[in-house]
Design a protein around this motif. Structure first.
Motif, mmCIF file in Angstrom:
data_model
loop_
_atom_site.group_PDB
_atom_site.id
_atom_site.type_symbol
_atom_site.label_atom_id
_atom_site.label_comp_id
_atom_site.label_asym_id
_atom_site.label_seq_id
_atom_site.Cartn_x
_atom_site.Cartn_y
_atom_site.Cartn_z
ATOM 1 N N GLY A 222 0.813 -1.207 0.000
ATOM 2 C CA GLY A 222 0.000 0.000 0.000
ATOM 3 C C GLY A 222 0.848 1.260 0.000
ATOM 4 O O GLY A 222 1.760 1.409 -0.815
ATOM 5 N N ALA A 223 0.566 2.161 0.933
ATOM 6 C CA ALA A 223 1.269 3.437 0.985
ATOM 7 C C ALA A 223 2.750 3.281 1.311
ATOM 8 O O ALA A 223 3.538 4.209 1.098
ATOM 9 C CB ALA A 223 0.613 4.346 2.024
ATOM 10 N N ARG A 224 3.135 2.104 1.828
ATOM 11 C CA ARG A 224 4.556 1.867 2.129
ATOM 12 C C ARG A 224 5.321 1.305 0.940
ATOM 13 O O ARG A 224 6.518 1.029 1.064
ATOM 14 C CB ARG A 224 4.675 0.926 3.328
ATOM 15 N N GLY A 225 4.657 1.109 -0.185
ATOM 16 C CA GLY A 225 5.361 0.678 -1.374
ATOM 17 C C GLY A 225 5.305 -0.814 -1.598
ATOM 18 O O GLY A 225 4.241 -1.429 -1.517
ATOM 19 N N ALA A 226 6.452 -1.422 -1.856
ATOM 20 C CA ALA A 226 6.481 -2.846 -2.173
ATOM 21 C C ALA A 226 7.870 -3.412 -1.930
ATOM 22 O O ALA A 226 8.867 -2.691 -1.932
ATOM 23 C CB ALA A 226 6.073 -3.084 -3.630
ATOM 24 N N ILE A 227 7.909 -4.715 -1.725
ATOM 25 C CA ILE A 227 9.152 -5.471 -1.631
ATOM 26 C C ILE A 227 9.180 -6.451 -2.795
ATOM 27 O O ILE A 227 8.227 -7.204 -3.002
ATOM 28 C CB ILE A 227 9.267 -6.251 -0.308
ATOM 29 N N GLY A 228 10.244 -6.425 -3.568
ATOM 30 C CA GLY A 228 10.418 -7.358 -4.669
ATOM 31 C C GLY A 228 11.534 -8.330 -4.365
ATOM 32 O O GLY A 228 12.580 -7.936 -3.844
ATOM 33 N N CYS A 229 11.307 -9.596 -4.651
ATOM 34 C CA CYS A 229 12.281 -10.633 -4.321
ATOM 35 C C CYS A 229 12.494 -11.530 -5.537
ATOM 36 O O CYS A 229 11.535 -12.083 -6.089
ATOM 37 C CB CYS A 229 11.782 -11.454 -3.127
ATOM 38 N N THR A 230 13.749 -11.665 -5.966
ATOM 39 C CA THR A 230 14.142 -12.565 -7.042
ATOM 40 C C THR A 230 15.064 -13.630 -6.447
ATOM 41 O O THR A 230 15.401 -13.563 -5.260
ATOM 42 C CB THR A 230 14.890 -11.803 -8.145
ATOM 43 N N PRO A 231 15.507 -14.611 -7.227
ATOM 44 C CA PRO A 231 16.432 -15.611 -6.675
ATOM 45 C C PRO A 231 17.727 -15.014 -6.150
ATOM 46 O O PRO A 231 18.373 -15.606 -5.279
ATOM 47 C CB PRO A 231 16.694 -16.538 -7.870
ATOM 48 N N HIS A 233 18.207 -11.247 -5.653
ATOM 49 C CA HIS A 233 18.143 -9.882 -5.141
ATOM 50 C C HIS A 233 16.818 -9.626 -4.428
ATOM 51 O O HIS A 233 15.802 -10.257 -4.730
ATOM 52 C CB HIS A 233 18.308 -8.859 -6.267
ATOM 53 N N VAL A 234 16.862 -8.665 -3.483
ATOM 54 C CA VAL A 234 15.654 -8.152 -2.838
ATOM 55 C C VAL A 234 15.658 -6.638 -3.021
ATOM 56 O O VAL A 234 16.685 -5.983 -2.800
ATOM 57 C CB VAL A 234 15.595 -8.507 -1.343
ATOM 58 N N TYR A 235 14.527 -6.095 -3.444
ATOM 59 C CA TYR A 235 14.422 -4.663 -3.684
ATOM 60 C C TYR A 235 13.292 -4.076 -2.838
ATOM 61 O O TYR A 235 12.308 -4.743 -2.546
ATOM 62 C CB TYR A 235 14.120 -4.379 -5.158
ATOM 63 N N GLU A 236 13.471 -2.822 -2.494
ATOM 64 C CA GLU A 236 12.427 -2.079 -1.788
ATOM 65 C C GLU A 236 12.055 -0.860 -2.628
ATOM 66 O O GLU A 236 12.933 -0.105 -3.048
ATOM 67 C CB GLU A 236 12.908 -1.639 -0.415
ATOM 68 N N ALA A 237 10.771 -0.690 -2.880
ATOM 69 C CA ALA A 237 10.272 0.465 -3.625
ATOM 70 C C ALA A 237 9.479 1.343 -2.668
ATOM 71 O O ALA A 237 8.537 0.867 -2.017
ATOM 72 C CB ALA A 237 9.407 0.032 -4.797
ATOM 73 N N ILE A 238 9.869 2.607 -2.581
ATOM 74 C CA ILE A 238 9.240 3.539 -1.641
ATOM 75 C C ILE A 238 8.555 4.653 -2.431
ATOM 76 O O ILE A 238 9.222 5.415 -3.138
ATOM 77 C CB ILE A 238 10.280 4.135 -0.684
ATOM 78 N N PRO A 239 7.239 4.764 -2.336
ATOM 79 C CA PRO A 239 6.524 5.800 -3.102
ATOM 80 C C PRO A 239 6.611 7.155 -2.406
ATOM 81 O O PRO A 239 6.922 7.238 -1.209
ATOM 82 C CB PRO A 239 5.087 5.284 -3.107
ATOM 83 N N LYS A 306 15.511 0.680 -4.296
ATOM 84 C CA LYS A 306 16.861 0.406 -3.806
ATOM 85 C C LYS A 306 16.990 -1.060 -3.426
ATOM 86 O O LYS A 306 16.016 -1.696 -2.989
ATOM 87 C CB LYS A 306 17.159 1.290 -2.608
ATOM 88 N N PRO A 307 18.197 -1.609 -3.596
ATOM 89 C CA PRO A 307 18.417 -2.994 -3.176
ATOM 90 C C PRO A 307 18.457 -3.100 -1.663
ATOM 91 O O PRO A 307 18.859 -2.157 -0.968
ATOM 92 C CB PRO A 307 19.766 -3.342 -3.800
#
Length: 309
Positions: A222-231, A233-239, A306-307
């Protein structure tokens, strides 16, 4: 082409009110109907971004006829499997302060032949697709592992899959190895059987869900963005901070924009950024509305990706 599948479509009644409070009257400011369902919503976003999409859905009854008429206004192609029972109606109420209530019917009972018919239609269209988006709840009569069958069929055709569902269908289908699964916080909590409260909880949850079978995970917060996870890397997206008017449908916009970006050859991290931008832009709009590409671009510039070390 991106195929979206909506097994439980609806005619959505959207109401804007001056306030949502207990024990006091509220006044309706606006009301309109739309063709709804997660896959339908995703196709709306993809089409508005200039992407090529085909929506596949059930339809039936007088509500199904009305649903199809509403859908024609959006301008993208759709194919239907007719069923005996009528499709559902949903109700969404939002107010000027950003509060919202979403009331969904469970959906009609489906027969075995009806379920098989839509499976065969999807499989028939797979050779022309790059991505298959499996979106939303399963109505009564559809086996909980139905999405798993389509994930397997897509894999045989070299088609990537996005899974966006909840509860038992999510638990069973994530094990089939979709390309990406996109739970929101509540769906992830139900899947893992525990509360997610902190940033470290979110990161751990995304990693655990990937270990359950999905190649990649996009955890919507939601308002905190999202966490993306691949085999690897882990990424954080902040809106950016924005004034949210109606968060309903923001997750559908996120999944759609992410998939659209992936079909354009964007890196996974950049696709997350597009997804978060679209979800944020959607939440800024009144009622159940979806952003244009220009509105999303404006937010995209301000989303931090950002990673995670």
């Amino acid at each position: 082409m991106i195929i979206t599948v909506t097994l439980n479509p609806a005619v959505d009644q959207n109401i804007s009110a001056d306030q949502l409070v207990f024990d006091d009257r509220a006044y309706i400011l606006d009301t309109f109907e739309s063709a709804g369902g997660r896959g339908i919503n995703a196709s709306r976003v993809i089409h508005s971004f200039g992407g090529k999409t085909l929506a596949i859905a059930f339809s039936g009854g007088e509500s199904g006829t009305h649903f199809e008429q509403l859908l024609k206004k959006y301008g993208f192609p759709a194919e239907f499997v007719r069923m005996k029972n009528a499709i559902r109606h949903n109700l969404a109420i939002t107010d000027k302060q950003g509060l919202s209530v979403k009331l969904n019917e469970r959906g009609p009972d489906l027969s075995g032949p009806e379920v098989e018919a839509i499976a065969q239609l999807v499989i028939k269209r797979l050779p022309k697709a790059k991505w298959l988006m499996l979106c939303g709840s399963l109505p009564p009569g559809v086996p909980n592992d139905f999405y798993s069958q389509l994930i397997e069929a897509a894999r045989k055709e070299g088609v990537k899959t996005l899974l966006d569902t909840d509860s038992d269908p999510l638990t069973l289908s994530v094990e089939a190895g979709p390309t990406v699964v996109t739970p929101n916080q509540s769906e992830a909590e139900r899947l893992l059987g525990r509360a997610l409260l902190t940033r470290s909880h979110f990161i751990d949850a995304a990693e655990r869900i990937r270990e359950m079978g999905s190649e990649n995970v996009l955890l919507s917060l939601g308002a905190r963005g999202a966490i993306g996870c691949t085999p690897n890397h882990v990424y954080e997206a902040i809106p950016p901070r924005v004034d949210a008017v109606c968060p309903i449908g923001a997750g559908d916009a996120m999944a759609a924009a992410f998939t659209w970006a992936m079909t354009r050859g964007k890196p996974f991290a950049d696709a997350i950024r597009w997804g978060v931008a679209a979800g944020t832009a959607s939440a800024m709009l009144p009622g159940i509305s979806y952003p244009t590409l220009d509105q999303t671009k404006d937010i995209y510039k301000r989303v931090e990706i950002k990673p995670v070390s």
